[in-house]
Design an enzyme around this catalytic site. Structure first.
Site, PDB file in Angstrom:
ATOM      1  N   LYS A   1       0.850  -1.199   0.000  1.00  0.00           N
ATOM      2  CA  LYS A   1       0.000   0.000   0.000  1.00  0.00           C
ATOM      3  C   LYS A   1       0.887   1.251   0.000  1.00  0.00           C
ATOM      4  CE  LYS A   1      -3.965   1.962   2.522  1.00  0.00           C
ATOM      5  NZ  LYS A   1      -4.895   1.770   3.652  1.00  0.00           N
TER       6      LYS A   1
ATOM      7  N   SER B   1      -9.795   1.655   2.641  1.00  0.00           N
ATOM      8  CA  SER B   1      -8.943   2.412   1.764  1.00  0.00           C
ATOM      9  C   SER B   1      -7.874   1.607   1.043  1.00  0.00           C
ATOM     10  CB  SER B   1      -8.262   3.514   2.577  1.00  0.00           C
ATOM     11  OG  SER B   1      -7.421   2.944   3.573  1.00  0.00           O
TER      12      SER B   1
ATOM     13  N   SER C   1     -10.019  -0.717   6.814  1.00  0.00           N
ATOM     14  CA  SER C   1      -9.446  -0.584   5.469  1.00  0.00           C
ATOM     15  C   SER C   1      -8.744  -1.794   4.894  1.00  0.00           C
ATOM     16  CB  SER C   1      -8.484   0.591   5.433  1.00  0.00           C
ATOM     17  OG  SER C   1      -9.220   1.780   5.322  1.00  0.00           O
TER      18      SER C   1
HETATM   19  N1  GLN Z   1     -13.349   3.840   6.202  1.00  0.00           N
HETATM   20  C1  GLN Z   1     -12.701   4.261   7.414  1.00  0.00           C
HETATM   21  C2  GLN Z   1     -12.339   5.727   7.336  1.00  0.00           C
HETATM   22  O1  GLN Z   1     -12.539   6.310   6.317  1.00  0.00           O
HETATM   23  C3  GLN Z   1     -11.509   3.398   7.685  1.00  0.00           C
HETATM   24  C4  GLN Z   1     -10.279   3.816   7.012  1.00  0.00           C
HETATM   25  C5  GLN Z   1      -9.107   2.971   7.341  1.00  0.00           C
HETATM   26  O2  GLN Z   1      -9.229   1.924   7.958  1.00  0.00           O
HETATM   27  N2  GLN Z   1      -7.922   3.473   6.966  1.00  0.00           N
HETATM   28  O3  GLN Z   1     -11.877   6.276   8.288  1.00  0.00           O
END
Ligand code: GLN
Length: 484
Positions: A75, A150, A174
């Site tokens: 990532k 994400s 994410s």
């Molecule tokens: N969807 C969640 C957010 O937008 C989780 C994001 C993540 O785990 N990096 O905060």
């Protein structure tokens, strides 16, 4: 799907050289990327360098470590010295870190071959992977849909046959959410199991790095490679090896089901998840009724804590130290203001504003302090659950992959995280594995949550389910590398 052990045995038996294998993945990744935009940067030089090292080891008759020669996607918020690490943001569009993240060093030492850096929501904020400065990634199971976020690029690359495994980060879901949307396995380790050194911070008390893979066994192999204690991360504790422990029976294991996790969940998700619970019962596990009353407070708690920490962590992007800097300004204030307006996308700016608000004097007690208090109550709910059972089984996401451009409001998007955020709030481990399909043939994921540092139990359970169902729910996208 191609597994880590398939790669290892093909290399050990000299059916293919690591260079050939790497070239194959690089070619396919480039091709597939035109459709799914899973990679922000491809790293052929780095990949071929790693491959030639593995080939010399094989030539020298050395025994390879399990990840040696295995192509993977990292990532793009995990720092790679001298290789662009953009966080999918204009702010870091041309940023090259001057040091390696602990995870990247560990994977290099294990001989794994990085094919490229994975697309993501900017600064890991999002659930659809649409908030990327470089354009969103797409779901290889259905190109009109998002891969989840994400870590959407990492998940899409694995499901799309453009990497054998992926590394993501999970602050509120994410890793697990894109795993569920793309039909693969995603593991969020216990807070502290994997070092966060070199992971570009979003919300430091919630962030964890973890694997995306074609099976729970593969996820365990990756976890073993990256979960060594790191003396340079104060919160790192490390984890004993888990991959050797899998393959056991689930007989006698106690799996909790909490009704709160199934409220307002559509039948297309509820059915396969409850059918999976039934499968566990057939396999000899015991299903236990538990309750989780704090679930309804989890989302507000998460969004207050995550935004507060983000507003503080992202303060460093001011145009002075590194990253994007505005060109046209007269005062220092104007320079910082323009830099941040130009450098950050809308969602990141929204979170910084929200976070600054909840931390500001007058509101701190009402928001941030209350959230900290509720955080302890959520952990207490889990503690009560784990007095009665070994793992809690829930849906991973209350929906399947949504259409690209569906135009959910921010609040609607935040709702997708309802089942995943409590885990981060309490610092627990959780795995998502595919357990079925909805009426459109889209993947549904089940989530197993465990006690702190007990990755072994949840991975044993998810591995057992995958074997019992002959992995029939794992993505087969007929894309990318299909055969070695
Ligand atoms: N969807 C969640 C957010 O937008 C989780 C994001 C993540 O785990 N990096 O905060």
């Amino acid at each position: 799907m191609i597994k880590i052990t398939d790669v290892s045995s093909a290399l050990q038996n000299k059916e293919i050289s690591c260079r050939e294998l790497t070239e194959k993945y690089l070619t396919e990744a480039e091709k597939v990327n035109r459709d799914i935009n899973a990679y922000i940067t491809l790293t052929p030089e780095e990949a071929l360098r790693a491959a030639s090292q593995v080939d010399s080891k094989i030539a020298g008759g050395e025994k390879l470590s399990p990840l040696a020669g295995v192509p993977f996607v990292l990532k793009d918020n995990v720092s790679t010295n001298g290789i662009k690490t953009t966080c999918a943001s204009r702010m870091l569009e041309n940023y090259e870190p001057v040091y390696d993240a602990h995870t990247w060093t560990a994977l290099k030492n294990a001989g794994a071959v990085m094919i490229g850096k994975g697309n993501m929501d900017e600064f890991a904020m999002g659930s659809t992977c649409e908030h990327s400065y470089f354009g969103g990634a797409k779901n290889p199971r259905d190109l009109s849909r998002v891969p989840g976020g994400s870590s959407g690029g990492s998940a899409a690359a694995v499901a799309g046959g453009a990497a054998v495994f992926g590394i993501g980060s999970d602050t509120g879901g994410s890793i697990r959410e894109p795993a569920a949307f793309c039909g693969i396995v995603g593991l969020k380790p216990t807070y502290g199991a994997v070092s966060r050194r070199g992971l570009i911070a979003f919300a430091s008390s919630l962030d964890q790095i973890g694997p995306l893979a074609a099976s729970s066994r593969d996820a365990a192999l990756v976890l073993d490679a990256i979960s060594e204690k790191d003396p340079m991360d104060m919160t790192s504790r490390g984890l004993p090896k888990v991959s050797d422990c899998l393959g056991g029976e689930v007989t006698g294991m106690k799996i909790g089901l909490a009704p709160e996790y199934f409220e307002n969940i559509p039948d297309s998700i509820k059915k396969p998840v409850l059918a999976a619970a039934e499968k566990y019962r057939e396999m000899g596990a015991e299903l236990i009724d538990v309750s989780f009353p704090m679930l309804k407070y989890s989302l507000p708690t998460y969004y207050i804590l995550a935004c507060a920490e983000a507003s503080s962590n992202l303060g460093r992007y001011d145009g002075i130290r590194y990253g994007h800097c505005a060109e046209d300004f007269t005062t220092l204030d104007e320079m910082i203001c323009k830099t941040r307006t130009e450098g950050f996308g809308e969602e990141v700016r929204r979170r910084i504003l929200l976070g600054t608000y909840v931390l500001s004097s007058g509101y701190f007690d009402a928001y941030y302090k209350s959230a900290e208090r509720i955080r302890r109550e959520i952990a207490a709910d889990f503690a009560r659950v784990f007095d009665k059972c070994d793992a809690l089984l829930t849906p991973t996401v209350p929906m399947t992959a949504i259409k690209i451009g569906a135009g959910l409001s921010p609040i609607e998007t935040y709702m997708t995280d309802i089942c995943t955020v409590p885990v981060n709030i309490a610092g627990l481990p959780a795995v998502s594995t595919p357990c079925g399909f909805d009426e459109d043939g889209l993947s549904v994921g089940l989530q197993l949550i465990g006690r702190k540092f007990d990755e072994k139990t949840i991975l044993t359970l998810s591995d057992a389910f995958e074997r019992a169902t002959e992995e029939k729910y794992i993505a087969d996208t007929k894309m990318g590398v299909e055969k070695l």
